[in-house]
Design an enzyme around this catalytic site. Structure first.
Site, PDB file in Angstrom:
ATOM      1  N   ASN A 155     -13.841  -3.561  -3.113  1.00 21.67           N
ATOM      2  CA  ASN A 155     -13.243  -2.326  -2.588  1.00 21.67           C
ATOM      3  C   ASN A 155     -13.323  -1.179  -3.588  1.00 21.67           C
ATOM      4  OD1 ASN A 155     -12.494  -3.919  -0.461  1.00 21.67           O
ATOM      5  ND2 ASN A 155     -10.359  -3.257  -0.459  1.00 21.67           N
ATOM      6  N   SER A 209      -7.733   3.576   5.466  1.00 23.49           N
ATOM      7  CA  SER A 209      -6.357   3.212   5.109  1.00 23.49           C
ATOM      8  C   SER A 209      -5.388   3.848   6.098  1.00 23.49           C
ATOM      9  CB  SER A 209      -6.042   3.721   3.698  1.00 23.49           C
ATOM     10  OG  SER A 209      -5.984   5.150   3.703  1.00 23.49           O
ATOM     11  N   ASP A 231      -7.930  -0.895   6.076  1.00 24.62           N
ATOM     12  CA  ASP A 231      -7.576  -1.266   4.701  1.00 24.62           C
ATOM     13  C   ASP A 231      -6.042  -1.315   4.575  1.00 24.62           C
ATOM     14  OD1 ASP A 231      -8.075  -1.779   1.998  1.00 24.62           O
ATOM     15  OD2 ASP A 231      -8.124   0.355   1.453  1.00 24.62           O
ATOM     16  N   THR A 259     -11.431   4.927  -5.655  1.00 22.96           N
ATOM     17  CA  THR A 259     -11.215   5.847  -6.783  1.00 22.96           C
ATOM     18  C   THR A 259     -12.520   6.413  -7.333  1.00 22.96           C
ATOM     19  OG1 THR A 259      -9.154   4.727  -7.355  1.00 22.96           O
ATOM     20  CG2 THR A 259     -10.213   6.008  -9.103  1.00 22.96           C
ATOM     21  N   ASP A 282      -1.927  -6.853   5.121  1.00 25.10           N
ATOM     22  CA  ASP A 282      -1.490  -7.016   3.729  1.00 25.10           C
ATOM     23  C   ASP A 282      -0.020  -7.420   3.706  1.00 25.10           C
ATOM     24  OD1 ASP A 282      -0.801  -6.933   1.104  1.00 25.10           O
ATOM     25  OD2 ASP A 282      -1.532  -4.887   0.727  1.00 25.10           O
ATOM     26  N   HIS A 308      -9.863  -6.126  -4.574  1.00 21.11           N
ATOM     27  CA  HIS A 308      -9.347  -4.754  -4.437  1.00 21.11           C
ATOM     28  C   HIS A 308      -9.255  -4.122  -5.822  1.00 21.11           C
ATOM     29  CE1 HIS A 308      -7.739  -4.485  -0.200  1.00 21.11           C
ATOM     30  NE2 HIS A 308      -8.187  -5.725  -0.263  1.00 21.11           N
TER      31      HIS A 308
HETATM   32  O1  LIG Z   1      -8.794  -1.479  -3.387  1.00 21.70           O
HETATM   33  C1  LIG Z   1      -9.073  -0.369  -2.986  1.00 21.70           C
HETATM   34  C2  LIG Z   1      -8.885  -0.022  -1.561  1.00 21.70           C
HETATM   35  O2  LIG Z   1      -8.263  -1.047  -0.850  1.00 21.70           O
HETATM   36  C3  LIG Z   1      -9.634   0.701  -3.864  1.00 21.70           C
HETATM   37  O3  LIG Z   1      -9.538   0.385  -5.228  1.00 21.70           O
HETATM   38  P1  LIG Z   1      -9.834   1.489  -6.354  1.00 21.70           P
HETATM   39  O4  LIG Z   1      -8.606   2.339  -6.471  1.00 21.70           O
HETATM   40  O5  LIG Z   1     -10.073   0.713  -7.611  1.00 21.70           O
HETATM   41  O6  LIG Z   1     -11.025   2.247  -5.929  1.00 21.70           O
HETATM   42  O1  LIG Z   2      -5.718   0.992  -1.238  1.00 19.90           O
HETATM   43  C1  LIG Z   2      -5.842   2.147  -1.633  1.00 19.90           C
HETATM   44  C2  LIG Z   2      -6.992   2.974  -1.213  1.00 19.90           C
HETATM   45  O2  LIG Z   2      -7.546   3.613  -2.334  1.00 19.90           O
HETATM   46  C3  LIG Z   2      -6.590   3.954  -0.140  1.00 19.90           C
HETATM   47  O3  LIG Z   2      -5.787   4.953  -0.658  1.00 19.90           O
HETATM   48  P1  LIG Z   2      -4.884   5.863   0.319  1.00 19.90           P
HETATM   49  O4  LIG Z   2      -3.779   4.988   0.816  1.00 19.90           O
HETATM   50  O5  LIG Z   2      -4.409   6.978  -0.567  1.00 19.90           O
HETATM   51  O6  LIG Z   2      -5.763   6.339   1.431  1.00 19.90           O
HETATM   52 ZN   LIG Z   3      -6.833  -2.182  -1.878  1.00 19.76          ZN
HETATM   53 ZN   LIG Z   4      -1.740  -5.227  -1.353  1.00 20.51          ZN
END
Ligand SMILES: O=C(CO)COP(=O)(O)O
Ligand SMILES: O=C[C@H](O)COP(=O)(O)O
Ligand SMILES: [Zn+2]
Ligand SMILES: [Zn+2]
Length: 309
Positions: free
Chosen positions: A254, A50, A82, A257, A104, A211
C-alpha cells in the site's frame, strides 16, 4: 479489460515473488498518473479508496473515473476500499461496484475482529467481491522494545492462522513495524522479518498485505522543503525492506504518502518557478506526471511487477 477481483492477481504474485502496488486515489489526475504508469509497465494494479477519499471525491465520481481508466488503457484493475471501519461502508462499496473491500477490525479484540470480518466476508463473497482484513496494530515500535511489547501490537503468527481459518478472508494485512504517513521511524528503520516469515510459514497460501509501505524518498522531501515546505525528519520504509517482504508472502503493497509527496513537491516547484501561473492545468499536469514517475519507479524497481499483467 475489466474491473477484477484480487483472486488471480494475488495467486500469481504469491508464486512469482512480486507484489501488486495498491495506490490510493482521490481525484482524476492521481488516477490518470497511476494508470499511465501501470499501462507502460504492463503491471497488475489495485486502486484504493479510503473513507476520506469517498468523502472528498464522492464514490460515484471515483467509480466512473476508474471505469474510464479501464476503457482508456485496456488494463484489468481492482477497485478496493481501503480501511473500511464497519460492515456498512463495506456493504456500500460492494453495492457501488467495488471488486475488493478491506474490513479493518484491527482495533477490536481478536474475537470481535473475527466476527466482524466474517460478516463482511459472507456478504462480499455472495456478490463475488474479495475481502482483506487486518490483524495487529499498525504503529511503529521502537527497535529496542522487548518481544512482549511487540506481541501486543505486531501480528501474532498463530493468531493470524486461526483468524484466516475462522473468517475465510482472502488476504490479510499484518503489522510488522510499518505505520501510515511520513514519520515511520524515530531511529533506524526496523521491520520484524522473523515474524513475517513465521506468518508466511503458517499460512503459505494466504496473500499478505503491507500497509504503511511508503519509502518517503529523501529526494522528494527535500524538494518539498526546498520550495517552501516544512516536513522535517520524515522517514519511511527503505526500498530493500519492501523487496525482502515480497519474498515472504507480501502480495499487496500500500502506497499513498509517496504519491502525496511527489505531487506536492512538483506543485510547490511549479509555483515557486512560475508565480504568474493560475491555470490549474499548468500545475496539475506536471503533478500528474510526477505521480506517474513515482508509480513507475515503484512497479519497476521496488515491487518487481513490470510485465506481470
Ligand atoms: O497503508 C496505506 C494505505 O492503506 C498507505 O501507507 P503510506 O502512508 O506508507 O503510504
Ligand atoms: O490509510 C491511509 C491512507 O493513506 C489514506 O489516507 P486518508 O484516510 O487520509 O485518505
Ligand atoms: Zn493502510
Ligand atoms: Zn488498520
Amino acid at each position: 479489460m475489466a474491473l477484477v477481483t484480487t483472486k488471480e492477481m494475488f495467486k500469481k504474485a504469491l508464486t512469482e515473488d512480486y507484489a501488486v502496488g495498491a495506490f490510493n486515489v482521490n481525484n482524476m489526475e492521481i488516477i490518470q498518473g497511476i494508470v499511465e504508469a501501470a499501462q507502460e509497465e504492463s503491471a497488475p494494479l489495485i486502486l484504493q479508496v479510503s473513507a476520506g477519499a469517498r468523502k472528498y471525491a464522492n464514490p460515484t465520481y471515483l467509480v466512473k473515473l476508474v471505469e474510464a481508466a479501464i476503457i482508456d488503457t485496456g488494463l484489468d484493475i481492482v477497485l478496493h476500499l481501503d480501511h473500511g471501519a464497519d460492515f456498512d461502508i463495506c456493504k456500500k462499496c460492494v453495492d457501488d461496484g467495488f471488486t475488493s473491500v478491506m474490513i479493518d477490525g484491527s482495533k477490536h479484540p481478536f474475537e470481535e475482529n473475527i466476527k466482524l470480518t466474517k460478516q463482511v466476508v459472507e456478504y462480499a463473497h455472495s456478490k463475488g467481491v474479495s475481502v482483506e482484513a487486518e490483524l495487529g496494530k499498525l504503529a511503529g515500535v521502537e527497535d529496542d522494545v522487548k518481544v512482549s511489547a511487540r506481541n501486543a501490537t505486531f501480528t501474532v503468527p498463530e493468531e493470524a492462522a486461526e483468524f484466516v481459518e475462522k473468517t475465510g478472508v482472502d488476504s490479510l494485512a499484518i503489522a510488522i513495524g510499518t505505520s501510515h504517513g511520513a514519520y515511520k521511524f524515530k531511529g533506524e528503520p526496523y521491520l520484524d522479518f522473523e515474524r513475517l516469515k513465521e506468518i508466511h510459514k503458517l499460512i503459505p497460501d494466504t496473500p499478505l498485505v503491507l500497509h504503511g509501505a511508503s519509502t518517503v524518498l529523501p529526494e522528494f522531501v527535500s524538494k518539498c522543503n526546498e520550495y517552501g515546505g516544512n516536513i522535517p525528519g520524515a522517514q519511511g520504509v527503505p526500498e530493500d525492506m519492501i523487496k525482502t517482504a515480497t519474498k515472504y508472502g507480501i502480495c499487496k503493497v500500500n502506497i499513498d504518502t509517496d504519491l502525496r509527496l511527489a505531487m506536492t513537491a512538483e506543485i510547490r516547484k511549479h509555483f515557486a518557478e512560475h508565480p504568474e501561473d493560475f491555470d490549474p492545468r499548468k500545475y496539475l499536469g506536471p503533478a500528474r506526471d510526477a505521480i506517474k514517475g513515482m508509480v513507475q519507479h515503484k512497479i519497476k524497481n521496488v515491487l518487481n511487477a513490470s510485465n506481470k499483467k
